[in-house]
Design an enzyme around this catalytic site. Sequence first.
Site, PDB file in Angstrom:
ATOM      1  N   TRP A   1       0.797  -1.231   0.000  1.00 53.22           N
ATOM      2  CA  TRP A   1       0.000   0.000   0.000  1.00 53.22           C
ATOM      3  C   TRP A   1       0.824   1.273   0.000  1.00 53.22           C
ATOM      4  CZ3 TRP A   1       2.042   1.894   4.303  1.00 53.22           C
ATOM      5  CH2 TRP A   1       2.328   1.027   5.364  1.00 53.22           C
ATOM      6  N   ASN A   2       2.134   1.191   0.203  1.00 57.02           N
ATOM      7  CA  ASN A   2       2.842   2.457   0.443  1.00 57.02           C
ATOM      8  C   ASN A   2       3.039   3.288  -0.819  1.00 57.02           C
ATOM      9  OD1 ASN A   2       4.644   0.403  -0.248  1.00 57.02           O
ATOM     10  ND2 ASN A   2       6.366   1.572   0.514  1.00 57.02           N
TER      11      ASN A   2
ATOM     12  N   LYS B   1      -2.782  -8.076  -8.174  1.00 52.55           N
ATOM     13  CA  LYS B   1      -3.577  -7.973  -6.942  1.00 52.55           C
ATOM     14  C   LYS B   1      -2.993  -6.864  -6.084  1.00 52.55           C
ATOM     15  CE  LYS B   1      -3.651  -9.309  -2.846  1.00 52.55           C
ATOM     16  NZ  LYS B   1      -4.200  -8.068  -2.251  1.00 52.55           N
TER      17      LYS B   1
ATOM     18  N   THR C   1       8.074  -9.145   5.029  1.00 51.57           N
ATOM     19  CA  THR C   1       8.903 -10.352   5.001  1.00 51.57           C
ATOM     20  C   THR C   1       8.098 -11.589   5.413  1.00 51.57           C
ATOM     21  OG1 THR C   1      10.939  -9.114   5.266  1.00 51.57           O
ATOM     22  CG2 THR C   1      10.983 -11.393   6.022  1.00 51.57           C
ATOM     23  N   ALA C   2       7.177 -11.447   6.370  1.00 52.36           N
ATOM     24  CA  ALA C   2       6.393 -12.618   6.811  1.00 52.36           C
ATOM     25  C   ALA C   2       5.519 -13.127   5.652  1.00 52.36           C
ATOM     26  CB  ALA C   2       5.527 -12.252   8.012  1.00 52.36           C
TER      27      ALA C   2
ATOM     28  N   GLU D   1      10.333  -8.678  -3.055  1.00 51.00           N
ATOM     29  CA  GLU D   1      10.894  -7.404  -2.576  1.00 51.00           C
ATOM     30  C   GLU D   1      10.295  -7.180  -1.198  1.00 51.00           C
ATOM     31  OE1 GLU D   1      13.066  -5.673  -4.196  1.00 51.00           O
ATOM     32  OE2 GLU D   1      12.893  -6.424  -6.225  1.00 51.00           O
TER      33      GLU D   1
ATOM     34  N   CYS E   1      10.225   1.285   1.903  1.00 49.11           N
ATOM     35  CA  CYS E   1      11.024   0.096   2.211  1.00 49.11           C
ATOM     36  C   CYS E   1      12.501   0.457   2.392  1.00 49.11           C
ATOM     37  CB  CYS E   1      10.853  -0.939   1.113  1.00 49.11           C
ATOM     38  SG  CYS E   1      11.173  -0.286  -0.518  1.00 49.11           S
TER      39      CYS E   1
ATOM     40  N   GLU F   1      11.262  -3.855  11.532  1.00 51.06           N
ATOM     41  CA  GLU F   1      10.854  -2.767  10.650  1.00 51.06           C
ATOM     42  C   GLU F   1       9.632  -2.073  11.257  1.00 51.06           C
ATOM     43  OE1 GLU F   1       9.024  -3.786   6.877  1.00 51.06           O
ATOM     44  OE2 GLU F   1      10.321  -2.328   5.901  1.00 51.06           O
TER      45      GLU F   1
ATOM     46  N   GLY G   1      14.801  -9.915   0.615  1.00 49.50           N
ATOM     47  CA  GLY G   1      14.202 -10.402  -0.612  1.00 49.50           C
ATOM     48  C   GLY G   1      15.041 -11.311  -1.465  1.00 49.50           C
TER      49      GLY G   1
ATOM     50  N   GLU H   1      14.375  -6.500  -9.377  1.00 45.12           N
ATOM     51  CA  GLU H   1      13.489  -5.847 -10.338  1.00 45.12           C
ATOM     52  C   GLU H   1      14.247  -4.698 -11.004  1.00 45.12           C
ATOM     53  OE1 GLU H   1      10.043  -4.772  -7.786  1.00 45.12           O
ATOM     54  OE2 GLU H   1       8.944  -6.159  -9.062  1.00 45.12           O
TER      55      GLU H   1
END
Length: 481
Positions: A151-152, A175, A230-231, A250, A284, A385, A458, A462
């Site tokens: 969402w960021n 998605k 990460t989870a 990522e 991030c 984080e 990650g 990319e």
Amino acid sequence: MATQPRPLLIGGEWIANTDAVIPSVNPATGQLNYEVCAASARHVDAAVDAARSAVAAPGWREMLPHRRARILATIADLIETRAEAFSQAQMLDNGKVLSECRAQALAAAGVFRYYAGVCETLGAEVNPARGAYLSMTVYEPFGVIAAITPWNSPLTMEAQKVAPALAAGNAVILKPSEVTPSAALLLGAAALDAGLPPGILNVLPGTGAVAGDALVRHPQVRFVSFTGGTASGRRIAAIAAEKLMAVALELGGKSPHIVFADADVDAAAAAVADGIFEGTGQSCVAGSRLFVQRAVYDRVIALVAERARALRPALPDTAGAKFGPLSSFAHRDRVEHMVERARAEGGRVVTGGARPDDAALANGAYYLATLIDGLNNEASACREEIFGPVLCALPFDDEDDLVRQANDSAYGLAAGVWTADYRRAWRVARRLEAGTVWINTYKQLSIAAPFGGFKDSGVGREKGIGGVRLYQQAKSVYWGM
Ligand code: NAD
């Protein structure tokens, strides 16, 4: 009359028959923006079927790269002409200040234009022969791929996945995060208007637990490009291992921003403040651990604190607004909780550490720019984080001490080094465990440079020309002569 929930995009059709809807709440005001249809496993199946048919049809499979490039360039043009709609949509969904949303909309157009260029110019290879044959390596698309985004910064992140995946010849199921579905829906509309064949880009707003999980598990989805926590990345990687499917992940970061005593301290302090507080810390690559050499520690802390205090939270569409709310109320509460935990672990809040005392912002998810010192690198605020406007400052003695502390993290996404000694800058940059290192600058990003993380930040890279190869598989062909 209540407005209808925004529909999903499947096979070029706008689909509104979902059992569930998700509310979009403006974090700047607490007001309901709209509702969006939430995709179920049934919609995932329909989207995969539509994508499979579209990717197998001659119209896409046999489209020559320069024609595919033209569609990508037209999508870029449409994003640019509709930049205001894209910017407003993102701002209402996640509260990012409008000036940054506008810059990101233009950057998203630039990403499509860059990959139009790559699509048209990327070739195949002729390999050195070891016998009487000609050996070539060509690159094939996976077929149907899934792109799952956070969402960021949906505007830029969705462009960074969709543009190279289309350039590579795939069909994409995008998605978006349940918090920020609207930029993806606008992108789906722009792609159709640009002449992308129906079914080549499908957009499925929905939750990670339902739509995201069904997409990752679907046997016909052959690659997943994921950006998020990460989870979640670990969960997706576990499913991918069972399917023997490649993934690009990522993930999160806890990036060290480092100031040596010989640095231009004023420039460094300005970059340190921007590096964590821009986007209200929801980046991030935010430099969330500040390491300062002991001789200039007090001075740097004072300068950064001054900049943090000057960042007055504001409604994101106010002229000159630099510091908006957090993206949701749940996230603000999480950030607040982590600052309380830092206090309990002995952290000293130099500035911030509270919601703003401003009646005009009382209904929004605001939190002040926060600087904490007095912790060590073992504290939870330095380990986990926070993904908010919270900077932890730590002193260091010498280069070895610095490198040991900076690398003592599960993450390895980015790092920044400020020093006047060019030999040291190079040495430290090479020793840091991070996918991106900035020297005497921070947060410069180019679509032309590979991006990704070391360690828990990650898997895969990319962006850049290799950003297209990520979405293809090499095929070596031997031709007897
Ligand atoms: P998140 O992992 O909760 O969600 C990201 C996306 O994954 C959403 O679309 C969500 O619906 C979906 N999702 C969640 N669980 C899923 C599952 N089990 N299967 C499939 N899909 C699932 O992350 P978030 O809270 O939206 O975003 C914040 C995180 O993203 C932070 O950790 C941040 O560091 C990271 N991030 C990383 C980068 C990067 O490039 N490295 C960029 C931006 C954000």
